[in-house]
Design an enzyme around this catalytic site. Structure first.
Site, short mmCIF file in Angstrom:
data_model
loop_
_atom_site.label_atom_id
_atom_site.label_comp_id
_atom_site.label_asym_id
_atom_site.label_seq_id
_atom_site.Cartn_x
_atom_site.Cartn_y
_atom_site.Cartn_z
N GLU A 38 29.66 60.11 35.39
CA GLU A 38 30.27 59.55 36.60
C GLU A 38 31.74 59.25 36.37
O GLU A 38 32.10 58.66 35.33
CB GLU A 38 29.54 58.24 36.93
CG GLU A 38 29.80 57.69 38.29
CD GLU A 38 29.11 58.50 39.39
OE1 GLU A 38 28.05 59.07 39.14
OE2 GLU A 38 29.67 58.55 40.48
N LYS B 275 26.01 52.09 41.52
CA LYS B 275 25.26 53.35 41.42
C LYS B 275 23.83 53.07 40.94
O LYS B 275 22.87 53.62 41.47
CB LYS B 275 25.98 54.23 40.41
CG LYS B 275 25.46 55.61 40.33
CD LYS B 275 26.47 56.54 40.90
CE LYS B 275 25.89 57.88 41.17
NZ LYS B 275 26.84 58.76 41.80
N ASP C 181 29.90 63.62 40.40
CA ASP C 181 31.12 63.95 41.16
C ASP C 181 31.21 65.45 41.40
O ASP C 181 31.80 65.91 42.36
CB ASP C 181 32.37 63.46 40.43
CG ASP C 181 32.27 61.99 40.11
OD1 ASP C 181 32.55 61.17 40.97
OD2 ASP C 181 31.85 61.67 38.98
N ASN D 15 27.32 61.30 48.52
CA ASN D 15 26.45 61.74 47.42
C ASN D 15 25.13 60.96 47.34
O ASN D 15 24.19 61.42 46.69
CB ASN D 15 27.17 61.62 46.08
CG ASN D 15 28.32 62.58 45.99
OD1 ASN D 15 28.79 63.09 47.01
ND2 ASN D 15 28.78 62.86 44.78
N ASN E 38 38.96 60.91 49.81
CA ASN E 38 38.69 59.49 50.10
C ASN E 38 39.81 58.61 49.56
O ASN E 38 40.31 58.88 48.49
CB ASN E 38 37.38 59.08 49.41
CG ASN E 38 36.17 59.27 50.33
OD1 ASN E 38 36.28 59.10 51.53
ND2 ASN E 38 35.05 59.61 49.73
N TYR F 288 4.32 42.99 22.32
CA TYR F 288 5.23 42.96 21.18
C TYR F 288 4.39 43.01 19.91
O TYR F 288 3.32 43.62 19.92
CB TYR F 288 6.12 41.70 21.30
CG TYR F 288 7.43 41.84 20.56
CD1 TYR F 288 8.28 42.92 20.76
CD2 TYR F 288 7.80 40.87 19.63
CE1 TYR F 288 9.46 43.04 20.06
CE2 TYR F 288 8.99 40.98 18.93
CZ TYR F 288 9.82 42.08 19.14
OH TYR F 288 10.99 42.19 18.45
N1 LIG Z 1 31.26 63.01 49.19
C1 LIG Z 1 32.55 62.93 49.27
O1 LIG Z 1 33.05 62.61 50.30
C2 LIG Z 1 33.40 63.26 48.06
C3 LIG Z 1 32.80 63.66 46.87
C4 LIG Z 1 33.62 64.00 45.78
C5 LIG Z 1 35.00 63.89 45.91
N2 LIG Z 1 35.53 63.45 47.08
C6 LIG Z 1 36.99 63.30 47.21
O2 LIG Z 1 37.63 64.52 46.91
C7 LIG Z 1 38.85 64.29 46.27
C8 LIG Z 1 38.93 65.06 44.95
O3 LIG Z 1 37.96 64.57 44.04
P1 LIG Z 1 37.82 65.22 42.58
O4 LIG Z 1 36.93 64.32 41.81
O5 LIG Z 1 37.47 66.64 42.66
O6 LIG Z 1 39.33 65.06 42.04
P2 LIG Z 1 40.10 65.91 40.95
O7 LIG Z 1 41.27 65.10 40.55
O8 LIG Z 1 39.17 66.40 39.90
O9 LIG Z 1 40.66 67.20 41.76
C9 LIG Z 1 41.65 67.11 42.73
C10 LIG Z 1 42.05 68.52 43.14
O10 LIG Z 1 42.88 68.42 44.30
C11 LIG Z 1 44.00 69.25 44.13
N3 LIG Z 1 45.12 68.75 44.89
C12 LIG Z 1 45.82 67.60 44.71
N4 LIG Z 1 46.84 67.53 45.59
C13 LIG Z 1 46.78 68.66 46.31
C14 LIG Z 1 47.57 69.19 47.35
N5 LIG Z 1 48.64 68.53 47.79
N6 LIG Z 1 47.25 70.39 47.87
C15 LIG Z 1 46.18 71.07 47.43
N7 LIG Z 1 45.38 70.61 46.44
C16 LIG Z 1 45.69 69.43 45.89
C17 LIG Z 1 44.28 69.24 42.64
O11 LIG Z 1 45.06 70.36 42.27
C18 LIG Z 1 42.85 69.29 42.09
O12 LIG Z 1 42.43 70.63 42.04
C19 LIG Z 1 38.98 62.76 46.10
O13 LIG Z 1 39.72 62.24 47.17
C20 LIG Z 1 37.55 62.31 46.20
O14 LIG Z 1 37.45 60.99 46.68
C21 LIG Z 1 34.76 63.13 48.15
#
Ligand SMILES: NC(=O)c1ccc[n+]([C@@H]2O[C@H](COP(=O)([O-])OP(=O)(O)OC[C@H]3O[C@@H](n4cnc5c(N)ncnc54)[C@H](O)[C@@H]3O)[C@@H](O)[C@H]2O)c1
Length: 464
Positions: free
Chosen positions: A210, A168, A236, A392, A362, A113
């Site tokens: 995030e 995280k 994401d 991720n 999820n 310091y």
């Molecule tokens: N590693 C992983 O497992 C991982 C990583 C990222 C996101 N995810 C999961 O993916 C999902 C989406 O995440 P995001 O951040 O992109 O969300 P977001 O809200 O940005 O996008 C959601 C998308 O899903 C579409 N959608 C919603 N209902 C639908 C339906 N009935 N039919 C078709 N499409 C539909 C919407 O139109 C939109 O395009 C979440 O459940 C998230 O937890 C999982």
């Protein structure tokens, strides 16, 4: 179907009559209502009674209450206390700051310091790049959120997002030695977020965005990338894209198909889906159909959102329209990042031979993985209770380790693809099979392999 897991883990302290059958009676009561015992500790033992801590996994908070009730219903048993182990883990937060230098005496103080630190300040004022050498900037990442899309829970705001951001930060440290700090902003205004991150950027060697909702996340990331001289990475989007590309590479090795011949359906065109599509397109797939809540994305749909317009122009070469179920007919791969329970085994049966199903919504995937397995050759989810968890954590710690080591100022698609290949390559040919397409998140080889790949890509792209 959910199974008992550590996310709903309780420790129940019970007092029971001393008898030869006491332990058996207690454990059987838990088992009868579906709890899974992970520890059984005798805390006190008296001639007439024992006190034990029973730790067990449940399916939900209600299920945890059922377990407690089942114990209390046993003759002579009293429940003294129930502790939720997940809440206990969060008491007081999950991370803290440690000083790296000893401050034992006047000599230490004068160098760490004032007055000594003044010369360091002057050196940085003369040569701002020295901040990367002489301060925490060298190893520190801001984990920035506005709390607008917290996990799958929605817009919970910045304070409620903090436990995720702390987690995280803990993962950054554990897996890659990166010092990350939560920055939860009390605004959901795009301009305010951009300006705030710009103002705090001098401290950090990278920005991890995030849980910021789409479509705002796209503009925030793009504008920050233009403004800042440190890498900006929306996990994401790109963390997911890296892991999906890695998993897909290995899944296609399992089924013996080449990406160039594959028809791929990406269901969900939000943060995750858009980034997956953009990264996949770099690898030249046969065809990509993007599907969102309004069906198959195509240029005549009249979407006004710039992201959807870009996706429409760059996918769907056959210019088809229709529903998700239409899109799946004849597809080799479906990648779901959308919503729960959108298709069933009967739709998987309409896909091409040996289909690959990634159902990543999820906590409840687009299709029950057990249903998908009826016809799919490879199934992956985002969940830890099934094989092939696409998580991720495989990507972001190593990505930032590599970026910080390279003192990178930007992040490129070449780095993301290098990271994806590094993750895929951690799975040896003799380990690879339909239930093992991605390494375990606890495989210590992953983060170092990803970091090395990103460092090399940063070097070759002269971003360092
Ligand atoms: N590693 C992983 O497992 C991982 C990583 C990222 C996101 N995810 C999961 O993916 C999902 C989406 O995440 P995001 O951040 O992109 O969300 P977001 O809200 O940005 O996008 C959601 C998308 O899903 C579409 N959608 C919603 N209902 C639908 C339906 N009935 N039919 C078709 N499409 C539909 C919407 O139109 C939109 O395009 C979440 O459940 C998230 O937890 C999982």
């Amino acid at each position: 179907m959910p199974v008992p897991g550590p996310g709903y883990s309780i420790t129940v302290r019970v007092e029971a009559p001393s008898s030869a059958s006491a332990a058996g009676d207690l454990t059987s009561a838990v088992g009868r209502v579906g709890g899974v015992i992970t520890a059984f500790d005798v805390v006190e033992s008296h001639p007439d009674r024992v006190v034990v801590d029973i730790t067990c996994n449940a399916v939900s908070a209600n299920h945890a209450r059922d377990i407690t009730d089942a114990l209390e219903a046993l003759p002579g048993v009293a429940v003294r206390k129930v502790s939720d182990r997940t809440f206990l883990m969060h008491l007081g937060g999950k991370i803290e700051v440690h000083a790296k230098v000893a401050l034992r005496n006047r000599d230490d103080l004068s160098r760490a310091y004032t007055p000594g630190v003044a010369r360091i300040c002057q050196a940085i004022a003369e040569n701002p790049d020295d901040a990367r050498r002489l301060t925490i900037k060298r190893n520190t990442v801001a984990v920035v959120t506005d709390g607008s899309a917290v996990l799958g829970l929605g817009n919970l705001g910045p304070a409620a997002a903090l436990p995720v951001m702390e987690g995280k930060a803990a993962l950054f440290k554990k897996f890659a030695g990166v010092d990350a700090w939560p920055v939860c902003l009390d605004t959901q205004d795009t301009e305010e977020i951009i300006r705030t991150v710009e103002l705090i950027a001098p401290v950090y060697g990278g920005i991890n965005l995030e849980d910021i909702a789409a479509p705002r996340c796209f503009e925030i990331e793009a504008r920050l990338r233009e403004k800042l001289d440190i890498p900006v990475f929306h996990d994401d989007q790109h963390g997911t894209a890296i892991c999906v590309v890695a998993a897909l590479r290995n899944a296609l090795r399992v089924v013996g198909k080449s990406l160039a011949d594959c028809r791929i359906v990406v269901c969900g065109v939000g943060a995750a889906g858009s980034a997956i599509i953009r990264l996949l397109l770099q690898r030249g797939p046969g065809d990509v159909l993007a599907v969102d809540v309004d069906g198959i994305v195509h240029p005549d749909r009249g979407d006004t959102d710039p992201n959807l317009r870009w996706v429409a122009e760059n996918t769907n070469s056959r210019r088809v329209s229709g529903s998700l179920h239409d899109a799946l007919v004849g597809a080799d791969v479906v990648i779901g990042v959308s919503a729960p329970n959108l298709f069933g085994a009967e739709q998987v049966a309409t896909m091409a031979v040996d289909p690959v199903v990634f159902a990543l919504a999820n906590p409840d995937p687009e299709i029950d993985p057990l249903e998908a397995q009826k016809h799919a050759a490879v199934v992956a989810t985002g969940r830890s209770d099934y094989p092939n968890q696409i998580n991720n954590v495989l990507a972001f710690p190593g990505v930032f380790r590599g970026l910080l080591d390279a003192q990178a100022r930007t992040i490129t698609d070449a780095m993301l693809l290098a990271a994806a290949d590094a993750i895929a390559d951690v799975v040896d040919g003799d380990q690879l099979n339909a239930s093992f397409i991605v390494p375990s998140v606890f495989d210590t080889a992953v983060a170092s392999a990803v970091a090395e790949a990103v460092r090399r890509a940063a070097g070759t792209s002269h971003s360092g």
